[in-house]
Each structure stands twice: as C-alpha cells, then as structure tokens.
Write an enzyme that holds these catalytic residues in place. Structure first.
Site, PDB file in Angstrom:
ATOM      1  N   LEU A  10      44.058  81.757  22.041  1.00 27.80           N
ATOM      2  CA  LEU A  10      43.116  82.501  22.877  1.00 27.80           C
ATOM      3  C   LEU A  10      43.403  83.998  22.838  1.00 27.80           C
ATOM      4  CD1 LEU A  10      43.085  80.233  26.069  1.00 27.80           C
ATOM      5  CD2 LEU A  10      41.240  80.457  24.380  1.00 27.80           C
ATOM      6  N   SER A  11      42.406  84.780  23.190  1.00 32.07           N
ATOM      7  CA  SER A  11      42.601  86.210  23.385  1.00 32.07           C
ATOM      8  C   SER A  11      43.645  86.415  24.482  1.00 32.07           C
ATOM      9  CB  SER A  11      41.265  86.851  23.784  1.00 32.07           C
ATOM     10  OG  SER A  11      41.455  88.206  24.100  1.00 32.07           O
ATOM     11  N   GLY A  12      44.667  87.201  24.189  1.00 30.62           N
ATOM     12  CA  GLY A  12      45.697  87.460  25.203  1.00 30.62           C
ATOM     13  C   GLY A  12      46.870  86.497  25.136  1.00 30.62           C
ATOM     14  N   ALA A  13      46.828  85.541  24.199  1.00 26.70           N
ATOM     15  CA  ALA A  13      47.927  84.571  24.108  1.00 26.70           C
ATOM     16  C   ALA A  13      49.176  85.210  23.526  1.00 26.70           C
ATOM     17  CB  ALA A  13      47.502  83.365  23.265  1.00 26.70           C
ATOM     18  N   GLY A  14      48.991  86.297  22.752  1.00 27.47           N
ATOM     19  CA  GLY A  14      50.156  86.993  22.177  1.00 27.47           C
ATOM     20  C   GLY A  14      50.206  86.985  20.655  1.00 27.47           C
ATOM     21  N   LYS A  15      49.086  86.643  20.015  1.00 24.29           N
ATOM     22  CA  LYS A  15      49.044  86.527  18.549  1.00 24.29           C
ATOM     23  C   LYS A  15      49.425  87.835  17.858  1.00 24.29           C
ATOM     24  CE  LYS A  15      44.654  85.507  18.500  1.00 24.29           C
ATOM     25  NZ  LYS A  15      44.506  85.622  19.960  1.00 24.29           N
ATOM     26  N   SER A  34      40.214  82.506  15.734  1.00 24.95           N
ATOM     27  CA  SER A  34      39.779  81.416  14.844  1.00 24.95           C
ATOM     28  C   SER A  34      39.650  80.114  15.611  1.00 24.95           C
ATOM     29  CB  SER A  34      40.720  81.284  13.636  1.00 24.95           C
ATOM     30  OG  SER A  34      42.084  81.231  14.026  1.00 24.95           O
TER      31      SER A  34
END
Lengths: 174, 174
Positions: free
Chosen positions: A15-20, A86
C-alpha cells in the site's frame, strides 16, 4: 552478464505509505556500497517521467512497461529494485514471467496504519474524494499470496525492517 | 559500469524500408561476437510489446519511453542499438539529452527507393489509404541535420552499407 554477478529483480509491493520507497532506497544504497550494479525503479518517479492514469488497464500497461525495462536490466547482470504499489496479482505475475530471477517482497502494513501515517497526505485527500482510484480506499489491493519475502513494517523501525529484509534477501541474492 | 567497456546508444533513424532493422541486427551480432553487452531495441518489436498509435503525441511518448530505457541500459555499460523511424527531430534530440554517449545514425534512402523496395507491403497499403499517418506518405520525416553517421543504402549492398557503418562507428565506440 557481469562476471560473478547475477541480475535480479527485487519487486516491492504494498500500500501507499507501507514503506516501499524507503526500504528500496536503503537497499539500493546497500548494493551500491558493495559495488554491485543496481538501478532503482520507483513508482512516484516513473509516474513523473511517464504520466499515466489509475484505471486497471492503465496500471497494468504501466507495470508491464516497467517489468520489461526491469527484465532488460536484469539480463545484463543488474540488480533492479522496483518499488510500486502494483496492486494486481496478475500484473505482478506477468512481470515475474518476464524476469529470470524475480523476488517479490510484500511490504506489509495494514490500511489503518498506512492511513494513520499518511506521509504524503494522500489518504486524507482520497477520503475527501479529491483523489479517485486510490489503492485501499476506492481501488483494490491484492496482497501477494506467496511472496519470496514479507516485511511487516507496522511495529518495527525502518532499521529493523531493513535488517529483516536484508536477512531474507541474503540467501536469494548471491 | 562493466570494466573496460562503456555503454553507448546507437540510434538508427530513417524511413520504413531504409534498412534500419537489418543494419541493427548485424551490429548487434557484431558486438555479441566481440563479447560486448548489447541490447537491440527495435521499432516493430517494441510496438508489438507496447501497442501505441501514430499521432505525433503518441510517437513522441513512445520514443521518450524507449529513450529512457536506452539511457538506463547505457549507464550500466551496455551498448544499445535502437532502430526506430523516430521521424521527429525534437524527439531524437530529447533522447540524445537523456543519454551519455548518443550516436545518431541516419539510414538514408529516398522515399522513392524505399517505396520501390516496399519490403513489408506497407507503402502500397498507405498509398491506398489503408494505413494512416504513414511516415513519408501522409506523415512527415525530419531527416537528421547533423548525425554522427550517415549510411546511404540506396546503391549499396547490405554488406557494403554495414562495412561503412562499422568503419564510421569505429572511432566512436571503444
């Protein structure tokens, strides 16, 4: 192929903000420090260069292009660190099939936690309806079912998450 | 960067039927035989993987993506041989700016000669109006004004053209 080195595609999804992006940047730095050839393909940056929409079809086309690019780099011995939401399983599977050594990394944090972090203020805007097709809000996220690596970033510091990621990648990246 | 090798982008531009893909394939074979890391990006193949239209905007977007891909490969020490009609000067200039060592090769054959060859039967179809936006027929081709290399394929055999191309590239590719 660069002598003694093999390419790989390390694909961070979540997710957006997960830390990718944060983890991806640290990973790129790590391989650079080792003198390994490495390229970072990042969702926000690639959308800056190649603007595209957020419909399922546009997301799929975009990820397909990135996947092709990653596969060309990989087969020339380069480590590709890709950080993209993705959200579609089929899309990630398609990229996996294009690549030789594909390592799917699920950067796992719940929607609640990502929304609480809201580092870019995007969740707030999505909740207000200012952004449409936002993954997790009004667009699906299909979590990996059998990723090579899972990094749960919820209760851990960046350093802890990164250490866990590296230890999991160790046996996979020679 | 691969030790002792530098990447480069060798960009073949010219009308359909001028001989770009043929020369590009021979060039790729040549560098492979030398053990150099090389990738071929070809117009027809890339359109097969990433379908796009033929409007100016679509062509520009397509070439921009290819250029970015080429630049990533190049900065990792890979020789990229790109064969694309790429009819717009501004578009080729944009790719040049993205790359480190960019060698523009004008594969020069007049419209008359290309149309007479008509290897893929496309000119006949374009003349009949079955294909729209066909470069040279109802879409412009802006020939390079100051290319690094020009190969005129009109009166020459493939072998002769290729020998000329190699001799011109010699001082540019170490």
């Amino acid at each position: 192929m660069i002598k003694g080195n093999h390419g790989a595609v390390i694909w961070l999804t979540g997710l957006s903000g997960a830390g990718k992006s944060t983890l991806a940047e640290k990973l790129v730095r790590h391989y650079k420090d080792q003198g390994r050839p490495v390229e970072h393909l990042d969702g926000d940056i690639m959308r800056g260069i190649f603007p595209t929409g957020f419909s399922r079809r546009e997301r799929e086309e975009h990820i397909r292009r990135i996947g092709f690019m990653a596969s060309l780099l990989e087969r020339n011995g380069i480590i590709v660190v890709a950080s993209f939401i993705s959200p579609y399983r089929a899309s990630r599977m398609e990229v996996r099939r294009m690549c030789g050594r594909f390592i799917e990394v699920f950067v796992d944090a719940s929607l609640e936690v990502c929304e609480r972090r809201d580092t870019k203020g995007l969740y707030r805007r999505a909740r207000k309806g200012e952004i449409k097709n936002f993954t997790g809000i009004d667009d699906p996220y299909e979590a990996p079912q059998d990723p090579e690596v899972t990094v749960n970033t919820e209760g851990a510091s960046v350093e802890e998450s990164f250490a866990h990621l590296l230890s999991q990648l160790g046996p996979l990246i020679n």
